[in-house]
Scaffold this motif. Structure first.
Motif, mmCIF file in Angstrom:
data_model
loop_
_atom_site.group_PDB
_atom_site.id
_atom_site.type_symbol
_atom_site.label_atom_id
_atom_site.label_comp_id
_atom_site.label_asym_id
_atom_site.label_seq_id
_atom_site.Cartn_x
_atom_site.Cartn_y
_atom_site.Cartn_z
ATOM 1 N N GLU A 81 -52.108 -29.541 64.589
ATOM 2 C CA GLU A 81 -52.678 -28.500 65.523
ATOM 3 C C GLU A 81 -54.291 -28.557 65.428
ATOM 4 O O GLU A 81 -55.292 -28.715 66.016
ATOM 5 C CB GLU A 81 -52.355 -27.013 65.553
ATOM 6 N N ASP A 91 -55.948 -31.803 66.212
ATOM 7 C CA ASP A 91 -56.151 -31.790 67.887
ATOM 8 C C ASP A 91 -56.997 -31.057 68.315
ATOM 9 O O ASP A 91 -57.203 -30.975 69.632
ATOM 10 C CB ASP A 91 -55.000 -31.979 68.385
ATOM 11 N N THR A 128 -58.438 -29.699 73.456
ATOM 12 C CA THR A 128 -57.551 -30.151 73.006
ATOM 13 C C THR A 128 -57.312 -31.605 73.150
ATOM 14 O O THR A 128 -57.170 -32.259 74.135
ATOM 15 C CB THR A 128 -56.303 -29.364 73.036
ATOM 16 N N GLY A 129 -56.996 -32.213 72.232
ATOM 17 C CA GLY A 129 -56.781 -33.690 72.253
ATOM 18 C C GLY A 129 -55.111 -34.157 72.349
ATOM 19 O O GLY A 129 -54.385 -32.991 72.347
ATOM 20 N N ASN A 130 -54.830 -35.474 72.607
ATOM 21 C CA ASN A 130 -53.455 -35.720 73.066
ATOM 22 C C ASN A 130 -52.676 -35.436 71.705
ATOM 23 O O ASN A 130 -53.060 -35.778 70.473
ATOM 24 C CB ASN A 130 -53.362 -36.954 73.416
ATOM 25 N N LYS A 131 -51.594 -34.874 71.782
ATOM 26 C CA LYS A 131 -50.689 -34.681 70.672
ATOM 27 C C LYS A 131 -50.268 -36.036 70.169
ATOM 28 O O LYS A 131 -49.809 -37.059 70.922
ATOM 29 C CB LYS A 131 -49.229 -33.663 71.067
ATOM 30 N N ARG A 132 -49.932 -36.141 68.764
ATOM 31 C CA ARG A 132 -49.333 -37.324 68.455
ATOM 32 C C ARG A 132 -47.637 -37.667 68.686
ATOM 33 O O ARG A 132 -47.151 -36.598 69.178
ATOM 34 C CB ARG A 132 -49.384 -37.306 66.769
ATOM 35 N N ALA A 133 -47.695 -38.874 68.790
ATOM 36 C CA ALA A 133 -46.358 -39.286 69.053
ATOM 37 C C ALA A 133 -45.039 -38.623 68.795
ATOM 38 O O ALA A 133 -44.256 -38.142 69.241
ATOM 39 C CB ALA A 133 -46.166 -40.909 69.065
ATOM 40 N N ASP A 160 -45.197 -35.592 67.446
ATOM 41 C CA ASP A 160 -45.077 -34.263 67.823
ATOM 42 C C ASP A 160 -44.235 -34.235 69.253
ATOM 43 O O ASP A 160 -43.660 -33.238 69.444
ATOM 44 C CB ASP A 160 -46.241 -33.827 67.886
ATOM 45 N N LEU A 161 -44.699 -35.144 70.233
ATOM 46 C CA LEU A 161 -44.056 -35.245 71.332
ATOM 47 C C LEU A 161 -42.386 -35.614 71.337
ATOM 48 O O LEU A 161 -41.813 -35.039 72.222
ATOM 49 C CB LEU A 161 -44.669 -36.270 72.348
#
Length: 496
Positions: A148, A151, A121-126, A128-129
């Motif tokens: 999802e 990522d 799983t990659g880093n979530k987009r800003a 989404d955070l």
């Protein structure tokens, strides 16, 4: 007559009835009557530790760590394969370690092989955070599924989808085929922890993975060449014909394609096996989910069988990735047939290539384990991580300086310039030989015994007379360092 005490005791002993030294029941228990204990079969895990070839770590279960000696053997096996690729027409490529989940869905791995894959799983987009609503008031909830998907990745368990992408990246004519790609990229498969064992069952491994994209009429010829490739490599590795061939057919569940396509593929492999002249058996239902395969199976020192090389025929991935090439009389071409009709030959159209998966060594780690046990740790010179060692008779400056010069000549190292940097012309010419030195102030006999016990292929000696005559001693022979270097290179080139 008065007898001494010693005489009286001796007479008393003679007067008593003689007893057997050992009774018959105990005779069989004597140490010398026992059969010698049977030697345990070689174990690559013990030998690997003794020879400092590889280690494992609790922080990376199933992912062996190759030490310098093991890395030398590994690299020599890979370099040997690379040279054979020129002979058999393969082009090496380098592909990513991870791909998006959508690729694995396209190839069928997500549906049929997901349990054996590692998800990443990659880093979530800003956005989404920060929450569902961004600074501009936009509702990002609708994009959640897409994010999802964006990522989600998977570590590759095999190289075939990546090679399909390469083939699909340009147009092909029937004159271009066969196209052969080879890849040594590391692969990851999620083996259960209880099945992990040394180098034979691992989670991270390297495979001499190759894929052939060919015309239907070329299938049997390519399979024959691949079987010849396997025979050549295994002969050099001194495995001879101690392997067996097995045809693995369509699984009962988890397969893609129609039964007719599978039957056609299995028939092609059967004809190739019959043409090989070797005996073969059938493993019902043991094929890959995308096609039947020929497995090359070796036995280890304990008699346990391991699948090493493999040849798999695949009509499915070319279809899923919409691979094609242009050919005249496409309907005939697709059936592997030819025609002399000029009207049909004047018409060009797209044809689906056949894909052949092949690995000659299979898992390099697994084959290395079998070689360790097959050689019982006594490596042939060309693979030996300890090919030669130079021992000095004493620690005088002339002897040590000449020993160092001999080593540099054997390694192909050239002298540095006055500024301490190598000249450009000296950056090539290294021989790739593995040569160590022992200049310790110990007796020569001790150092020779230790060198042989450590597994060195050649033990070279340098003394005062050698330094004076600019020679090196190998047993009773006296050779110049260039002559010694050429002999060692011949041993490597002839796989001694």
């Amino acid at each position: 007559m008065i007898r001494s005490r010693t005489s009286r005791l001796a007479a008393a002993a003679l007067s008593r009835p003689r007893r057997q030294w050992t009774c018959p029941a105990c005779l069989s228990k004597r140490q010398y009557s026992k059969q010698p204990e049977k030697r345990e079969p070689p174990d690559h895990r013990k030998l690997g530790h003794q020879q400092e070839l590889f280690m494992t770590s609790v922080y990376s279960p199933g992912s062996p760590i190759f030490l310098p000696n093991g890395a030398r053997i590994f690299n020599r096996l890979v370099d040997f394969l690379r040279k054979q690729y020129v002979r058999y027409g393969f082009q090496e490529v380098i592909t990513p370690t991870i791909y998006k989940k959508s690729l694995w869905a396209k190839s069928g791995h997500l549906e049929n092989y997901a349990e054996d894959m590692y998800a990443v799983t990659g880093n979530k987009r800003a956005s989404d955070l920060e929450g569902a609503t961004g600074c501009c008031g936009t509702d990002h909830a609708k994009d959640e599924a897409a994010a999802e998907e964006e990522d989600d990745y998977g570590l590759k368990p095999m190289n075939c989808p990546g090679h399909c992408l390469i083939f699909a990246s340009k147009l092909h004519s029937y004159r271009d085929l066969p196209v052969r790609y080879a890849d040594f990229s590391p692969l990851h498969r999620n083996e259960i922890s209880g099945a992990l064992s040394g180098l034979t069952r691992v989670r991270r491994f390297h495979q001499d993975d190759g894929h052939i994209f060919c015309r239907p009429s070329q299938v049997e010829g390519e399979i024959k060449k691949t079987l010849d490739f396997v025979k050549t490599v295994y002969s050099v590795l001194r495995l001879g014909v101690s392997y067996r061939l097995a045809l693995s057919t369509r699984p009962k569940d988890h397969y893609i394609g129609t039964e007719e396509e599978w039957a056609r593929a299995e028939d092609s492999l059967k004809r190739a096996l019959d043409a090989s002249g070797m005996e073969w058996t059938v493993n019902e239902g043991d094929g890959a989910f995308y096609g039947p395969k020929i497995d090359i199976v070796l036995k280890d020192s304990e008699g346990k069988e391991h699948q090493t090389a493999t040849i798999q025929l695949d009509f499915q991935l070319p279809k899923r990735f919409e691979l094609e090439y242009q050919a005249p009389a496409p309907e005939y071409e697709a059936r592997g047939e030819t025609t002399d009709d000029p009207e049909l030959l004047a018409h060009y159209g797209p044809v689906r290539p056949v894909m052949i998966h092949r690995a000659v060594l299979g898992s390099v780690e697994r084959l290395l384990a079998l070689l360790i046990e097959n050689y019982d740790g006594k490596w042939p010179f060309w693979l030996n991580p300890k090919q030669a060692i130079i021992l000095t008779v004493n620690t005088s400056d002339p002897v040590i300086e000449w020993a160092d010069e001999v080593r540099n000549i054997l390694l192909g190292n050239k002298k540095l310039e006055a500024d301490g940097l190598p000249a450009l012309e000296s950056l090539s010419g290294q021989t790739g030989l593995a040569v160590d030195m022992d200049t310790t102030a110990r007796s020569l006999g001790t150092k020779i015994r230790e060198a042989h016990a450590s597994g060195y292929g050649l033990v070279l000696v340098v003394g005062e007379q050698d330094a004076k005559n600019q020679q090196v001693s190998l047993g009773k022979e006296r050779l110049g360092p260039l002559e010694m270097r050429d002999r060692m290179l011949r041993m490597v080139d002839t796989f001694e």
